[in-house]
Design a protein around this motif. Sequence first.
Motif, mmCIF file in Angstrom:
data_model
loop_
_atom_site.group_PDB
_atom_site.id
_atom_site.type_symbol
_atom_site.label_atom_id
_atom_site.label_comp_id
_atom_site.label_asym_id
_atom_site.label_seq_id
_atom_site.Cartn_x
_atom_site.Cartn_y
_atom_site.Cartn_z
ATOM 1 N N ASN A 275 46.071 -27.893 45.900
ATOM 2 C CA ASN A 275 44.845 -27.994 45.099
ATOM 3 C C ASN A 275 44.143 -26.819 45.255
ATOM 4 O OD1 ASN A 275 45.076 -30.830 44.826
ATOM 5 N ND2 ASN A 275 43.077 -31.288 45.397
ATOM 6 N N PHE A 276 43.445 -26.340 44.359
ATOM 7 C CA PHE A 276 42.813 -25.068 44.319
ATOM 8 C C PHE A 276 41.433 -25.450 43.792
ATOM 9 C CE2 PHE A 276 47.282 -24.514 44.482
ATOM 10 C CZ PHE A 276 47.637 -23.527 45.480
ATOM 11 N N MET A 277 40.365 -24.915 44.499
ATOM 12 C CA MET A 277 39.006 -24.938 44.030
ATOM 13 C C MET A 277 38.749 -23.584 43.706
ATOM 14 S SD MET A 277 35.915 -27.159 45.431
ATOM 15 C CE MET A 277 34.332 -27.164 44.614
ATOM 16 N N LEU A 278 37.922 -23.369 42.508
ATOM 17 C CA LEU A 278 37.418 -22.099 42.249
ATOM 18 C C LEU A 278 36.094 -22.044 41.726
ATOM 19 C CD1 LEU A 278 40.642 -21.247 42.304
ATOM 20 C CD2 LEU A 278 39.709 -19.213 40.761
ATOM 21 N N ILE A 279 35.005 -21.171 42.199
ATOM 22 C CA ILE A 279 33.774 -21.394 41.762
ATOM 23 C C ILE A 279 33.386 -19.930 41.230
ATOM 24 C CG2 ILE A 279 31.180 -21.761 42.530
ATOM 25 C CD1 ILE A 279 32.491 -24.134 42.886
ATOM 26 N N ASN A 280 32.843 -19.780 40.153
ATOM 27 C CA ASN A 280 32.610 -18.485 39.568
ATOM 28 C C ASN A 280 31.390 -18.078 40.299
ATOM 29 O OD1 ASN A 280 30.866 -16.781 37.721
ATOM 30 N ND2 ASN A 280 31.895 -17.720 36.009
ATOM 31 N N THR A 281 31.533 -16.628 40.816
ATOM 32 C CA THR A 281 30.520 -16.039 41.458
ATOM 33 C C THR A 281 29.701 -14.775 40.853
ATOM 34 O OG1 THR A 281 31.821 -14.517 42.574
ATOM 35 C CG2 THR A 281 31.323 -16.823 43.706
ATOM 36 N N GLY A 282 30.154 -14.908 39.340
ATOM 37 C CA GLY A 282 29.556 -13.780 38.534
ATOM 38 C C GLY A 282 30.156 -12.289 38.922
ATOM 39 N N HIS A 283 29.386 -11.230 38.462
ATOM 40 C CA HIS A 283 30.267 -10.040 38.487
ATOM 41 C C HIS A 283 30.177 -9.107 39.691
ATOM 42 C CE1 HIS A 283 30.102 -10.411 33.965
ATOM 43 N NE2 HIS A 283 28.774 -10.771 34.043
ATOM 44 N N GLU A 284 29.938 -9.941 40.743
ATOM 45 C CA GLU A 284 30.210 -9.015 42.011
ATOM 46 C C GLU A 284 31.122 -9.712 42.911
ATOM 47 O OE1 GLU A 284 29.047 -6.006 42.647
ATOM 48 O OE2 GLU A 284 27.834 -5.760 40.770
ATOM 49 N N PRO A 285 31.909 -9.116 43.698
ATOM 50 C CA PRO A 285 33.035 -10.041 44.600
ATOM 51 C C PRO A 285 31.976 -10.548 45.855
ATOM 52 C CG PRO A 285 33.499 -7.921 44.797
ATOM 53 C CD PRO A 285 32.577 -7.719 43.606
ATOM 54 N N VAL A 286 32.061 -11.712 46.070
ATOM 55 C CA VAL A 286 31.253 -12.316 47.453
ATOM 56 C C VAL A 286 32.406 -12.454 48.369
ATOM 57 C CG1 VAL A 286 30.148 -14.401 47.924
ATOM 58 C CG2 VAL A 286 29.582 -13.607 45.735
ATOM 59 N N HIS A 287 31.840 -11.988 49.560
ATOM 60 C CA HIS A 287 32.805 -12.017 50.773
ATOM 61 C C HIS A 287 32.418 -13.265 51.495
ATOM 62 C CE1 HIS A 287 35.145 -8.499 50.027
ATOM 63 N NE2 HIS A 287 34.234 -7.743 49.599
ATOM 64 N N ASN A 288 33.381 -13.817 52.110
ATOM 65 C CA ASN A 288 33.160 -15.270 52.798
ATOM 66 C C ASN A 288 33.677 -15.284 54.019
ATOM 67 O OD1 ASN A 288 34.299 -18.127 53.046
ATOM 68 N ND2 ASN A 288 32.571 -18.337 51.911
#
Length: 505
Positions: A275-288
């Motif tokens: 299973n793979f969940m992806l959420i669009n975060t816009g034009h900048e990479p968001v570190h987590n």
Amino acid sequence: MSSSETSEYILSIDQGTTSTRAVVFDHTGQILASAQKEHTQHFPQAGWVEHDAVEIWQNTQEMISGALTEGGVTPEQIKALGITNQRETTVVWDRATGEPIHRALVWQDTRTQAIIDELAADGGTERFKERAGLPLATYFSGPKIRWVLDQVQGARERAEAGELLFGTMDTWLVWNLTGGTEGGVHITDVTNASRTLLMNIDTLDWNPEICAAIGVPEAVLPQIRSSSEVYAECAESSGIPGVPIAGILGDQHAATVGQACFEPGQGKNTYGTGNFMLINTGHEPVHNDQGLLTTLAYKFGAQPPVYALEGSIAVTGSLIQWLRDNLGLISSAAESEDRAENVKDHGGAYIVPAFSGLFAPYWRPEARGVIVGLTRYVTADHLCRAALESVAFQSAEVVEAMNASAPEDLTELKVDGGMVVNETLMQFQADLLGVDVVRPEVIETTALGAAYAAGLATGYWASTDELTSNWREGRRWRPTMDQDARSHRLTEWRKAVERSFNWVD
Ligand SMILES: Nc1ncnc2c1ncn2[C@@H]1O[C@H](COP(=O)(O)OP(=O)(O)OP(=O)(O)O)[C@@H](O)[C@H]1O
Ligand SMILES: [Mg+2]
């Protein structure tokens, strides 16, 4: 003349972990025709998973002609071809002969753990995370390339001399479709490149320091392109000569596009082999720091890239295959639902399918699968239910990590993939999450997303607005479980997960 003789279509190839599909889409995003074939899974020893890249290329050619025949469509009616693929799976081949020098190392393969440990000894598993968006893990392609070059005699020297090429399945298929040894084009797209550990997530270029640290000569690497542009035309030998290849997306990124998740905050969860969940975060990479990966969602031509946070789970649908093929508890995947419906609940049993260690949100390579809570009461029906529940539990933990990382909690979950025909699973997922689970009309969103990328690049579709208006709700499940029951079940699940830890020394 019938409309199928005059109309134009987009052809999509979905080269997956278990099968290869070719799908013909029309302008409304509906399926006109499709063909699908499984390929052999090789398990040479515990933790190793391999594919034969030549078998996959042959299946691809067969499925292309199969889908065109079924739809009564000629190659001239194909406006463009999009390709989507199982990600990370690594093949290295000889540029001069077109022959792979080793079977492809599949994303689930854990044989690179010693390389990972060696790399992590100097700076920890997060040493490349800021630059590449990923922790060090056996999952990704870079260390798999290193393994092949280390293990196949003479390969490293030949790689450095430019005689060998690396690719994920997108790269391998494009090279073959565009002529192979006769002028094949050696490219990949940003989404696939973002899964190698070798690409700089900000600049979208190969990172020379990481390549050197992992031990991958840059001469083997394909050129990194956008996910949607005309790359090249198919060669005479492909069976569809002249058709432009105009879209490449890793399968999960393609599903994100196929579900029309074009705005920040929009996302999807795909229920397939994993299973793979992806959420669009816009034009900048968001570190987590919640165990989610920073990845590309897509990049359309010259437009700025769009990033995503990803929660990857290695084993979900493949647990159902395991019940079928290794245990013989069921004879088909669909039977898992019938058996689960024979009992009112899980009977106390939990299955934690840590077959390749645990991916998100834990990233525990030393974990292995466990079945806990067994008593004389537990039956095979209970185990089937526990298997389906494990899929939902794992996804609930990813949703929790997503909620902890995002400004707002998820209000509903868009789903797709082969498992979402399972109503029992979908209802339990809604129950566990406490939000609606929504399935679109077209659940082949992976193939659809690659078609969208190819169609956008060639003017078949004018804009993402047009794609958004193609999206239609097919089915919705609403939560029925009360909050106490939900937290009780999640607490028990976490206890079960802990039992899987610290197994491999
Ligand atoms: N009715 C069902 N109930 C439970 N699981 C199912 C059902 N039908 C299919 N599956 C599971 O779904 C998975 C196939 O889904 P899908 O084709 O989306 O997988 P995938 O990961 O995309 O595969 P590939 O990588 O080959 O594309 C299989 O693992 C199978 O066990
Ligand atoms: Mg798939």
